[in-house]
Design an enzyme around this catalytic site. Structure first.
Site, PDB file in Angstrom:
ATOM      1  N   HIS A 196      30.911 -37.067  37.710  1.00 22.08           N
ATOM      2  CA  HIS A 196      30.384 -35.777  38.170  1.00 22.08           C
ATOM      3  C   HIS A 196      30.691 -34.645  37.190  1.00 22.08           C
ATOM      4  O   HIS A 196      31.818 -34.136  37.132  1.00 22.08           O
ATOM      5  CB  HIS A 196      30.977 -35.471  39.558  1.00 22.08           C
ATOM      6  CG  HIS A 196      30.459 -34.220  40.171  1.00 22.08           C
ATOM      7  ND1 HIS A 196      31.244 -33.343  40.872  1.00 22.08           N
ATOM      8  CD2 HIS A 196      29.208 -33.669  40.177  1.00 22.08           C
ATOM      9  CE1 HIS A 196      30.510 -32.323  41.284  1.00 22.08           C
ATOM     10  NE2 HIS A 196      29.279 -32.495  40.872  1.00 22.08           N
TER      11      HIS A 196
ATOM     12  N   SER B  21      26.573 -34.727  43.509  1.00 22.17           N
ATOM     13  CA  SER B  21      27.563 -33.708  43.878  1.00 22.17           C
ATOM     14  C   SER B  21      28.249 -34.038  45.182  1.00 22.17           C
ATOM     15  O   SER B  21      29.232 -33.395  45.538  1.00 22.17           O
ATOM     16  CB  SER B  21      26.862 -32.360  44.060  1.00 22.17           C
ATOM     17  OG  SER B  21      26.171 -32.010  42.903  1.00 22.17           O
TER      18      SER B  21
ATOM     19  N   GLU C 161      34.620 -34.788  37.277  1.00 21.75           N
ATOM     20  CA  GLU C 161      35.276 -35.490  38.380  1.00 21.75           C
ATOM     21  C   GLU C 161      34.902 -36.964  38.273  1.00 21.75           C
ATOM     22  O   GLU C 161      33.716 -37.284  38.154  1.00 21.75           O
ATOM     23  CB  GLU C 161      34.769 -34.958  39.730  1.00 21.75           C
ATOM     24  CG  GLU C 161      35.589 -33.832  40.313  1.00 21.75           C
ATOM     25  CD  GLU C 161      35.069 -33.381  41.662  1.00 21.75           C
ATOM     26  OE1 GLU C 161      35.833 -33.408  42.630  1.00 21.75           O
ATOM     27  OE2 GLU C 161      33.889 -32.993  41.755  1.00 21.75           O
TER      28      GLU C 161
ATOM     29  N   ASN D 205      33.185 -29.473  45.060  1.00 20.17           N
ATOM     30  CA  ASN D 205      32.143 -28.993  45.971  1.00 20.17           C
ATOM     31  C   ASN D 205      32.590 -28.937  47.427  1.00 20.17           C
ATOM     32  O   ASN D 205      32.021 -28.192  48.224  1.00 20.17           O
ATOM     33  CB  ASN D 205      30.876 -29.830  45.828  1.00 20.17           C
ATOM     34  CG  ASN D 205      30.184 -29.505  44.526  1.00 20.17           C
ATOM     35  OD1 ASN D 205      30.163 -28.345  44.106  1.00 20.17           O
ATOM     36  ND2 ASN D 205      29.653 -30.504  43.855  1.00 20.17           N
TER      37      ASN D 205
HETATM   38  N1  LIG Z   1      22.971 -28.086  39.676  1.00 16.66           N
HETATM   39  C1  LIG Z   1      24.279 -28.208  39.592  1.00 16.66           C
HETATM   40  O1  LIG Z   1      25.020 -27.234  39.412  1.00 16.66           O
HETATM   41  C2  LIG Z   1      24.895 -29.595  39.670  1.00 16.66           C
HETATM   42  C3  LIG Z   1      26.221 -29.764  39.258  1.00 16.66           C
HETATM   43  C4  LIG Z   1      26.785 -31.060  39.277  1.00 16.66           C
HETATM   44  C5  LIG Z   1      26.023 -32.134  39.734  1.00 16.66           C
HETATM   45  N2  LIG Z   1      24.741 -31.926  40.151  1.00 16.66           N
HETATM   46  C6  LIG Z   1      23.966 -33.105  40.604  1.00 16.66           C
HETATM   47  O2  LIG Z   1      23.156 -33.534  39.526  1.00 16.66           O
HETATM   48  C7  LIG Z   1      21.944 -34.106  40.045  1.00 16.66           C
HETATM   49  C8  LIG Z   1      20.756 -33.400  39.422  1.00 16.66           C
HETATM   50  O3  LIG Z   1      20.815 -32.024  39.721  1.00 16.66           O
HETATM   51  P1  LIG Z   1      20.003 -30.943  38.864  1.00 16.66           P
HETATM   52  O4  LIG Z   1      20.584 -29.625  39.207  1.00 16.66           O
HETATM   53  O5  LIG Z   1      19.929 -31.398  37.439  1.00 16.66           O
HETATM   54  O6  LIG Z   1      18.541 -31.087  39.538  1.00 16.66           O
HETATM   55  P2  LIG Z   1      17.112 -30.660  38.932  1.00 16.66           P
HETATM   56  O7  LIG Z   1      16.268 -30.378  40.105  1.00 16.66           O
HETATM   57  O8  LIG Z   1      17.282 -29.631  37.854  1.00 16.66           O
HETATM   58  O9  LIG Z   1      16.612 -32.002  38.184  1.00 16.66           O
HETATM   59  C9  LIG Z   1      16.345 -33.203  38.832  1.00 16.66           C
HETATM   60  C10 LIG Z   1      15.446 -34.048  37.920  1.00 16.66           C
HETATM   61  O10 LIG Z   1      15.351 -35.365  38.493  1.00 16.66           O
HETATM   62  C11 LIG Z   1      14.048 -35.807  38.245  1.00 16.66           C
HETATM   63  N3  LIG Z   1      13.735 -36.944  39.115  1.00 16.66           N
HETATM   64  C12 LIG Z   1      13.393 -36.930  40.434  1.00 16.66           C
HETATM   65  N4  LIG Z   1      13.158 -38.195  40.853  1.00 16.66           N
HETATM   66  C13 LIG Z   1      13.363 -39.011  39.785  1.00 16.66           C
HETATM   67  C14 LIG Z   1      13.254 -40.424  39.568  1.00 16.66           C
HETATM   68  N5  LIG Z   1      12.898 -41.249  40.568  1.00 16.66           N
HETATM   69  N6  LIG Z   1      13.532 -40.920  38.340  1.00 16.66           N
HETATM   70  C15 LIG Z   1      13.877 -40.101  37.317  1.00 16.66           C
HETATM   71  N7  LIG Z   1      13.982 -38.743  37.455  1.00 16.66           N
HETATM   72  C16 LIG Z   1      13.734 -38.225  38.674  1.00 16.66           C
HETATM   73  C17 LIG Z   1      13.173 -34.589  38.474  1.00 16.66           C
HETATM   74  O11 LIG Z   1      11.882 -34.749  37.890  1.00 16.66           O
HETATM   75  C18 LIG Z   1      14.018 -33.491  37.786  1.00 16.66           C
HETATM   76  O12 LIG Z   1      13.678 -33.373  36.419  1.00 16.66           O
HETATM   77  C19 LIG Z   1      22.042 -34.000  41.564  1.00 16.66           C
HETATM   78  O13 LIG Z   1      22.568 -35.201  42.075  1.00 16.66           O
HETATM   79  C20 LIG Z   1      23.018 -32.859  41.754  1.00 16.66           C
HETATM   80  O14 LIG Z   1      23.700 -32.908  42.983  1.00 16.66           O
HETATM   81  C21 LIG Z   1      24.160 -30.691  40.106  1.00 16.66           C
END
Ligand SMILES: NC(=O)c1ccc[n+]([C@@H]2O[C@H](COP(=O)([O-])OP(=O)(O)OC[C@H]3O[C@@H](n4cnc5c(N)ncnc54)[C@H](O)[C@@H]3O)[C@@H](O)[C@H]2O)c1
Length: 291
Positions: free
Chosen positions: A140, A119, A152, A190
């Site tokens: 993204h 993000s 994005e 963001n």
């Molecule tokens: N939450 C949102 O609204 C949103 C929107 C767009 C982008 N993002 C981005 O997407 C990414 C994930 O966010 P999320 O909300 O899904 O987080 P989340 O906490 O729901 O999930 C993260 C996952 O990553 C896994 N993980 C951690 N270390 C790891 C590794 N070394 N190898 C493989 N898996 C691993 C964890 O076990 C978990 O299942 C982030 O970079 C975030 O900024 C989030």
């Protein structure tokens, strides 16, 4: 370049959505996580979300069955390396992301495109730690991925045109719309959205309003479909805080200082919907404001 298979690293709320839309669009998907539980929960979530699409006549039962059969899960990085495109969607932490790409590098193919769903973290910096900055992009998605139309696309300083065009074609095949953003902290959505959420936290912290009044004010007064605190819970308060820190560090402007109340919620492990408590408490039938 034709992409047939997609590796998704991180099976959290974004990873399961990305696997969902990629599989429905006909790509073979390998979903990877470090936690077996996350993989099982992701597959159950995808199944449930696709079933909802079937019940609303948005997809057929056959399309769902075909898509589900295209999704494989694995704890092994070498297996993910066999795919044509990798979308990293693990926790928003730069060190974790570096380690993931470092671990993948010995296993990926010469043509593999690497992308991150980050993000806010610099695409150029992530790319520079790999052997192929020209084949590295920000991809993204928005949350929830199956519903949100925007992706994005962020080019790092070295990203080549073929990589950009290939990712643009994928966005079109997903029936989504791309917005091109330059690689500056938090990109477009963001950069605007998260400081607004942070300001809502300050409004709560300073006692200008409570959780319900702040959310209602922005829903009814600014015509937002969700209030900023409800949205913060939906995104994940840890992710919101991580993005504010990236803005604060990357732009060196005090206007991006994270609200201490947001920090406190994260320190308490009150991360929003995913931990069942944030600005609202989700443990009962209906969400109850915590302030
Ligand atoms: N939450 C949102 O609204 C949103 C929107 C767009 C982008 N993002 C981005 O997407 C990414 C994930 O966010 P999320 O909300 O899904 O987080 P989340 O906490 O729901 O999930 C993260 C996952 O990553 C896994 N993980 C951690 N270390 C790891 C590794 N070394 N190898 C493989 N898996 C691993 C964890 O076990 C978990 O299942 C982030 O970079 C975030 O900024 C989030």
């Amino acid at each position: 370049m034709e992409i047939k298979s997609v590796g998704v690293v991180g099976a959290g709320q974004m990873g399961n959505g990305i696997a969902h839309v990629m599989a429905l669009a006909g790509y073979d998907v390998i979903l990877n996580d470090i936690a077996e539980d996350s993989l099982a929960a992701a597959v159950a979530r995808i199944d449930k979300n696709m079933e909802r699409q079937v019940s609303r006549d948005l997809i057929t039962a056959d399309a769902k069955a075909a898509a589900m059969s295209r999704i494989k899960t694995t704890l092994s990085q070498p297996e993910v390396g066999q795919t044509d495109l990798i979308v990293e969607a693990a926790t928003e932490n730069e060190e974790i992301k570096y380690k993931i790409f470092e671990g993948l590098l010995p296993h990926i193919q010469p043509h593999t495109i690497l992308t991150s769903n980050t993000s806010s973290i610099s695409i150029t910096r992530l790319a520079s730690r790999t052997d192929r900055p020209e084949k590295f992009m920000g991809f993204h998605f928005m949350n929830p991925v199956p519903l949100m139309k925007l992706v994005e696309l962020i080019r790092g300083i070295a990203t080549d045109d073929d990589t950009y065009e290939t990712c643009l074609e994928i966005v079109k095949r997903l029936d989504k719309t791309a917005a091109s953003a330059e690689d500056f902290p938090a990109f477009i959505v963001n950069r605007i959205l998260i400081p607004m959420i942070n300001e809502a936290c300050y409004t709560l912290y300073e006692g200008v309003g409570n959780v319900a009044s702040i959310d209602n004010a922005m829903k009814l007064g600014a015509n937002h479909p969700m209030g900023p605190l409800e949205l913060a819970d939906f995104i994940g308060l840890d992710t919101c805080l991580a993005i504010m820190n990236v803005l604060h560090d990357g732009l060196a402007d005090t206007k991006y200082r994270p609200c201490p109340l947001l920090t406190k919620y994260v320190e308490a492990g009150w991360l929003g919907r995913k931990s069942k408590r944030g600005f609202y408490d989700y443990r009962g039938e209906i969400p109850v404001p915590t302030r």
